[in-house]
Scaffold this motif. Sequence first.
Motif, mmCIF file in Angstrom:
data_model
loop_
_atom_site.group_PDB
_atom_site.id
_atom_site.type_symbol
_atom_site.label_atom_id
_atom_site.label_comp_id
_atom_site.label_asym_id
_atom_site.label_seq_id
_atom_site.Cartn_x
_atom_site.Cartn_y
_atom_site.Cartn_z
ATOM 1 N N UNK A 154 -6.287 0.162 2.288
ATOM 2 C CA UNK A 154 -6.639 1.145 3.319
ATOM 3 C C UNK A 154 -7.888 1.934 2.916
ATOM 4 N N UNK A 155 -8.087 2.163 1.619
ATOM 5 C CA UNK A 155 -9.257 2.932 1.177
ATOM 6 C C UNK A 155 -10.562 2.232 1.562
ATOM 7 N N UNK A 156 -10.582 0.921 1.398
ATOM 8 C CA UNK A 156 -11.792 0.171 1.777
ATOM 9 C C UNK A 156 -12.002 0.238 3.289
ATOM 10 N N UNK B 116 -18.626 4.006 -4.308
ATOM 11 C CA UNK B 116 -17.956 5.260 -4.689
ATOM 12 C C UNK B 116 -18.907 6.441 -4.820
ATOM 13 N N UNK B 117 -20.180 6.157 -5.085
ATOM 14 C CA UNK B 117 -21.141 7.251 -5.248
ATOM 15 C C UNK B 117 -21.350 8.025 -3.944
ATOM 16 N N UNK B 118 -20.985 7.440 -2.826
ATOM 17 C CA UNK B 118 -21.156 8.113 -1.536
ATOM 18 C C UNK B 118 -19.998 9.045 -1.199
ATOM 19 N N UNK B 119 -18.943 9.020 -1.992
ATOM 20 C CA UNK B 119 -17.800 9.896 -1.727
ATOM 21 C C UNK B 119 -18.145 11.323 -2.148
ATOM 22 N N UNK B 120 -17.981 12.264 -1.240
ATOM 23 C CA UNK B 120 -18.221 13.664 -1.547
ATOM 24 C C UNK B 120 -16.993 14.320 -2.163
ATOM 25 N N UNK B 121 -17.194 15.402 -2.880
ATOM 26 C CA UNK B 121 -16.089 16.142 -3.492
ATOM 27 C C UNK B 121 -16.149 17.596 -3.032
ATOM 28 N N UNK B 122 -15.116 18.022 -2.334
ATOM 29 C CA UNK B 122 -14.979 19.419 -1.917
ATOM 30 C C UNK B 122 -13.556 19.857 -2.269
ATOM 31 N N UNK B 123 -13.380 20.596 -3.365
ATOM 32 C CA UNK B 123 -12.034 21.064 -3.721
ATOM 33 C C UNK B 123 -11.423 21.912 -2.616
ATOM 34 N N UNK C 257 -10.446 6.576 -6.640
ATOM 35 C CA UNK C 257 -10.814 5.841 -5.432
ATOM 36 C C UNK C 257 -11.893 4.794 -5.690
ATOM 37 N N UNK C 258 -12.684 4.993 -6.734
ATOM 38 C CA UNK C 258 -13.820 4.099 -6.989
ATOM 39 C C UNK C 258 -13.393 2.655 -7.218
ATOM 40 N N UNK C 259 -12.143 2.438 -7.623
ATOM 41 C CA UNK C 259 -11.654 1.068 -7.838
ATOM 42 C C UNK C 259 -11.402 0.330 -6.531
ATOM 43 N N UNK C 260 -11.369 1.062 -5.417
ATOM 44 C CA UNK C 260 -10.947 0.449 -4.162
ATOM 45 C C UNK C 260 -12.016 0.465 -3.076
ATOM 46 N N UNK C 261 -13.196 1.002 -3.379
ATOM 47 C CA UNK C 261 -14.270 1.048 -2.382
ATOM 48 C C UNK C 261 -15.519 0.382 -2.950
ATOM 49 N N UNK D 145 -11.571 -4.954 7.393
ATOM 50 C CA UNK D 145 -11.824 -5.334 6.000
ATOM 51 C C UNK D 145 -10.699 -6.152 5.363
ATOM 52 N N UNK D 146 -9.532 -6.213 6.008
ATOM 53 C CA UNK D 146 -8.439 -7.032 5.474
ATOM 54 C C UNK D 146 -7.426 -7.305 6.583
ATOM 55 N N UNK D 147 -6.588 -8.295 6.354
ATOM 56 C CA UNK D 147 -5.572 -8.700 7.326
ATOM 57 C C UNK D 147 -4.233 -8.090 6.913
ATOM 58 N N UNK D 148 -3.819 -7.058 7.617
ATOM 59 C CA UNK D 148 -2.586 -6.369 7.235
ATOM 60 C C UNK D 148 -1.351 -7.237 7.468
ATOM 61 N N UNK D 149 -1.474 -8.223 8.373
ATOM 62 C CA UNK D 149 -0.308 -9.044 8.692
ATOM 63 C C UNK D 149 0.152 -9.884 7.508
ATOM 64 N N UNK D 150 -0.708 -10.009 6.498
ATOM 65 C CA UNK D 150 -0.278 -10.695 5.277
ATOM 66 C C UNK D 150 0.847 -9.932 4.590
ATOM 67 N N UNK D 151 0.995 -8.642 4.922
ATOM 68 C CA UNK D 151 2.031 -7.795 4.316
ATOM 69 C C UNK D 151 3.138 -7.451 5.298
#
Length: 376
Positions: free
Chosen positions: A144-146, A173-180, A166-170, A56-62
Motif C-alpha cells: 500500500x505504501x508504494x 523516499x527522499x521526497x517524503x516530508x517530515x512534520x512531527x 517507509x524507505x524500504x517500500x517506496x 502498482x500491484x494486484x491486490x487480488x493475489x491476496x
Amino acid sequence: MRILQALFFPPEQPGGVSSMVPFMLDRFNRRGWETELFSLPKRVRGKGTEEVRFSTFDWEAYAGNPVVDKYIQTIKDYIWWTRMRIKTTYDIIHAHHPIACLVMKRLFPDTPVLMTVHSSYERELMLNGKIRKDGPEYAFLTSIYRELEEQADQLITVSNSFKHYLSDFVQEPERIGVIPNGFDEKRFRPVHHENQVPQLISVCRLVPAKGLDTLLYACAELKRKGHPFVLHLIGDGPIRPELEALAQELGIYDDTIFYGYMLHPEDFMPFFDVFVLPSRAEAFGSVFAEAALCGLAIVGTDVGGIAEQIEHGVNGLLVPVDDVHALAAALEKVTSDSMYRYQLSRVALDKALNTYSMSRVVKQLRSVYRTYRKES
C-alpha cells in the motif's frame, strides 16, 4: 482556500491523529483558511460495491485473507460514503489514513491530495500477534505504501525514523516530508502538586504492542526493592483481562488502577508524576509529547519517534525494548529523586512547547498547502 481534512474513523479516541486534527482545523479556520473534517462513521459496514484496483500491484493475489478482504471492503465503504456525502470541491485534500487518501484521489483526481502516514498498521498487527512478517497480510499492507507514493501528490510522515522505515517500500523516499505531530498548548496545564507516593501513569490502547506486560514486571521489581508507587493505566483493549491477571500474579494489583477508556485524560494527567510507556514500536508517540506538556517526567523505549522526542537523561529516560530490569532502574531513579524528576519534567515541557506546538504544525502545513494551491 478550501481544505478537506480526511480521516478514517471519527476523531473520538484520545491521542495521535484524533487529538490533533480537530484542533488543527480550528487553527486554520481562525486564520481564514476554510477547513472541513470528513471521516467514515463506524456504522457504515458492507455498503460499498465498486471494484477496487491499484496501479502498482494486484491486490487480488491476496484475496481470501480476512485482513485483506476487510481492508478492501473498507475502501469500498469509504467510496460509497464519500460519493454520498461530498457534493462540493476543495482546493486541497489532506488525508490522514491510506484508505482516505486512495479514495479521495480516485474520486477527485484533479484535486491535490496530500497524505500523512501517521502509523504502521502492519507493525501493529505483527506486534499484537495477528500477522507474520512472511505472511500475505504483511505483503499486502506494505504494498500500500508504494500505491500511496504513486497516487498522493505529497507523502508526509511524523518522524525521521518512520520515514526511514517507509524507505524500504517506496521508490523515492527522499521526497517524503517530515512534520512531527503538534498539540494545542491550551489543552495542557501543568499543576504544581506534592504526592507523598509517586504516581505513575500510562495512557494507551491495551494491546501487546504497547509493552504493558514489561511495565507490570518492572513495577513488581520496584515493589520488591521497597519503592512505593501507584500505577494508573488509562485505556482499554483486548488484553486488559490478561494484564489484570498478571498484576494479581505479580502482587501489584492493589498498587495498580485500571481505568478503562477515558476521553480526555489530559484533564487530570498533570496531577501525576511520571508518564511511562514501554512501547515496542511507535511512529511518533503523541502521548509522550502530551505527557510532557502536562508537566510529567517521561520514560519510554528507545524506538521510533519516542527516541526523537526524548534525549536520555536530559528531558526523560530511554530504555531498551522488553528490558524489565532497565525499565525498573529508570523508574527507581525518577521515583526516588523528586528533584531529578522535576528537572526532567521542566526540560521536557520546554522542549514540547517549542517543538510540538500546534502553531508550528499549522505554519509548516500552510507552507506545503501553498505549494499545491491551484493557480486562479
